[in-house]
Design a protein around this motif. Structure first.
Motif, mmCIF file in Angstrom:
data_model
loop_
_atom_site.group_PDB
_atom_site.id
_atom_site.type_symbol
_atom_site.label_atom_id
_atom_site.label_comp_id
_atom_site.label_asym_id
_atom_site.label_seq_id
_atom_site.Cartn_x
_atom_site.Cartn_y
_atom_site.Cartn_z
ATOM 1 N N ALA A 23 1.099 -1.288 -0.039
ATOM 2 C CA ALA A 23 0.160 -0.152 -0.148
ATOM 3 C C ALA A 23 0.573 0.649 0.045
ATOM 4 N N ARG A 24 1.133 1.600 -1.534
ATOM 5 C CA ARG A 24 2.221 2.401 -1.039
ATOM 6 C C ARG A 24 2.617 2.680 -3.231
ATOM 7 N N PRO A 25 3.530 4.085 -2.839
ATOM 8 C CA PRO A 25 3.167 4.147 -4.814
ATOM 9 C C PRO A 25 3.832 3.241 -5.345
ATOM 10 N N MET A 26 3.445 2.733 -6.254
ATOM 11 C CA MET A 26 3.322 1.639 -6.970
ATOM 12 C C MET A 26 4.660 1.692 -7.718
ATOM 13 N N GLY A 27 5.895 2.260 -8.537
ATOM 14 C CA GLY A 27 6.624 2.274 -8.567
ATOM 15 C C GLY A 27 7.623 2.781 -7.432
ATOM 16 N N LEU A 28 7.706 2.451 -6.792
ATOM 17 C CA LEU A 28 8.444 2.531 -5.077
ATOM 18 C C LEU A 28 8.466 1.165 -4.594
ATOM 19 N N ILE A 29 7.747 0.392 -4.987
ATOM 20 C CA ILE A 29 8.073 -0.779 -4.444
ATOM 21 C C ILE A 29 8.943 -1.698 -4.306
ATOM 22 N N GLU A 30 9.771 -1.916 -3.774
ATOM 23 C CA GLU A 30 11.207 -2.366 -3.931
ATOM 24 C C GLU A 30 10.915 -4.219 -4.086
ATOM 25 N N PRO A 31 12.061 -4.500 -4.427
ATOM 26 C CA PRO A 31 12.388 -6.124 -4.687
ATOM 27 C C PRO A 31 11.982 -7.102 -3.379
ATOM 28 N N GLY A 32 11.059 -7.654 -3.107
ATOM 29 C CA GLY A 32 10.870 -8.731 -2.399
ATOM 30 C C GLY A 32 10.023 -8.708 -1.590
ATOM 31 N N GLU A 33 9.621 -6.977 -1.416
ATOM 32 C CA GLU A 33 8.441 -6.274 -1.017
ATOM 33 C C GLU A 33 7.923 -6.485 -0.630
ATOM 34 N N ALA A 34 6.764 -7.295 0.202
ATOM 35 C CA ALA A 34 5.719 -8.086 0.688
ATOM 36 C C ALA A 34 4.304 -7.511 -0.066
ATOM 37 N N GLY A 35 3.801 -8.145 -0.051
ATOM 38 C CA GLY A 35 2.174 -7.629 -0.941
ATOM 39 C C GLY A 35 0.989 -8.317 0.738
ATOM 40 N N THR A 36 -0.221 -8.125 0.353
ATOM 41 C CA THR A 36 -1.309 -9.045 1.499
ATOM 42 C C THR A 36 -1.562 -9.642 1.066
ATOM 43 N N VAL A 37 -1.851 -10.726 1.439
ATOM 44 C CA VAL A 37 -2.249 -11.735 0.533
ATOM 45 C C VAL A 37 -4.582 -11.069 1.317
ATOM 46 N N VAL A 38 -5.257 -11.412 0.808
ATOM 47 C CA VAL A 38 -6.606 -10.571 1.633
ATOM 48 C C VAL A 38 -7.746 -11.668 0.764
ATOM 49 N N PRO A 39 -8.875 -12.120 1.872
ATOM 50 C CA PRO A 39 -9.758 -12.574 1.117
ATOM 51 C C PRO A 39 -10.711 -11.993 0.109
ATOM 52 N N VAL A 40 -11.680 -13.186 -0.477
ATOM 53 C CA VAL A 40 -12.717 -12.079 -1.793
ATOM 54 C C VAL A 40 -13.627 -11.865 -0.770
ATOM 55 N N HIS A 41 -14.124 -12.650 0.122
ATOM 56 C CA HIS A 41 -15.124 -12.513 1.112
ATOM 57 C C HIS A 41 -13.956 -12.319 1.931
ATOM 58 N N GLY A 42 -14.529 -11.597 2.950
ATOM 59 C CA GLY A 42 -14.415 -10.841 4.326
ATOM 60 C C GLY A 42 -13.944 -9.589 4.387
ATOM 61 N N GLU A 43 -13.895 -9.352 5.382
ATOM 62 C CA GLU A 43 -12.569 -8.082 6.071
ATOM 63 C C GLU A 43 -11.278 -7.669 5.154
ATOM 64 N N LEU A 44 -10.723 -6.343 4.579
ATOM 65 C CA LEU A 44 -9.723 -6.244 4.453
ATOM 66 C C LEU A 44 -8.980 -6.370 5.918
#
Length: 234
Positions: A42-63
């Motif tokens: 959750a930050r500017p996409m061009g600044l995302i570093e190699p290896g930087e983790a994203g987040t697994v999100v459920p299709v149903h449920g809270e963020l």
């Protein structure tokens, strides 16, 4: 979740930034299975570093904590469209300009053919921060590949994140053609592709998507690691 799926999301995010399709705002995701997807950090996409983790999100449920509110759009698209394996929320500049006047690009050239018969418009300039709004965007998208949001960018959904990134570039190119024709006074009476013409032109053969992906990710440190396969949703 594999390291290759994580690399795909990061490489996609940086490619969108390099192509000027996002700036400080925007996000992308890849479906992992029927019930989960991976969204970029959750930050500017061009600044995302190699290896930087994203987040697994459920299709149903809270963020999950720390995930941007508009990721609800991804959730609702994945719920309504089991065929979708990747979603891009972007800010393409020409799409933004046209949508502010309630105009979306028409299928006038090859890259516009992928959005025939029309790009639907979500006619609300507000940020999408509620489930009701996100469901409205997903329902406006319907079976289309893209939805423009009035004065607020666009969302593209496709069978994989690689396809969604490429189609986001195509959408902005279609908007460029629409803008230039209108600016030159040539739009009225100018031809558009009939649905059957568009269906013939909007091909995936000849490595159409793969070559654009290679162009957009050229030089990215994780592009070669990315999993470009379509996700299994069953």
């Amino acid at each position: 979740m594999s390291a290759a799926q994580e690399a795909l999301v990061r490489a996609a995010a940086r490619a969108l930034a390099r192509a000027n399709l996002v700036h400080a705002y925007g996000h992308c995701s890849a479906r992992l299975d029927a019930g989960h997807f991976l969204v970029c950090a959750a930050r500017p996409m061009g600044l995302i570093e190699p290896g930087e983790a994203g987040t697994v999100v459920p299709v149903h449920g809270e963020l999950p904590e720390g995930v941007l509110g508009e990721v609800r759009i991804h959730q609702h698209i994945y719920r309504l469209r089991p065929d979708v394996g990747g979603v891009v929320r972007s800010m393409p500049p020409t799409v933004m300009t046209l949508s502010s006047a309630r105009v979306t690009p028409r299928p006038r050239h090859g890259m516009g053919s992928y959005f025939s018969p029309a790009v639907p418009l979500w006619d609300d300039p507000q940020l999408v921060r509620s489930d009701a709004q996100a469901r409205g965007v997903a329902e406006t998208l319907g079976a289309a590949r893209a939805v423009a949001m009035r004065g607020n960018g666009a969302v593209v959904a496709a069978e994989s994140l690689m396809h969604a990134v490429v189609l986001t570039w195509y959408l902005e190119d279609a908007a460029r053609i629409e803008w230039q024709l209108r600016s030159a006074g040539l739009a009225e009476g100018a031809p558009t592709l009939a649905p059957e013409e568009a269906a013939t032109r909007a091909v995936g053969t000849g490595r159409i998507y793969e070559r654009m992906w290679e162009y957009l990710t050229a030089g990215d440190p994780e592009a070669a690691l990315a999993d470009l396969s379509q996700p299994r949703t069953q």
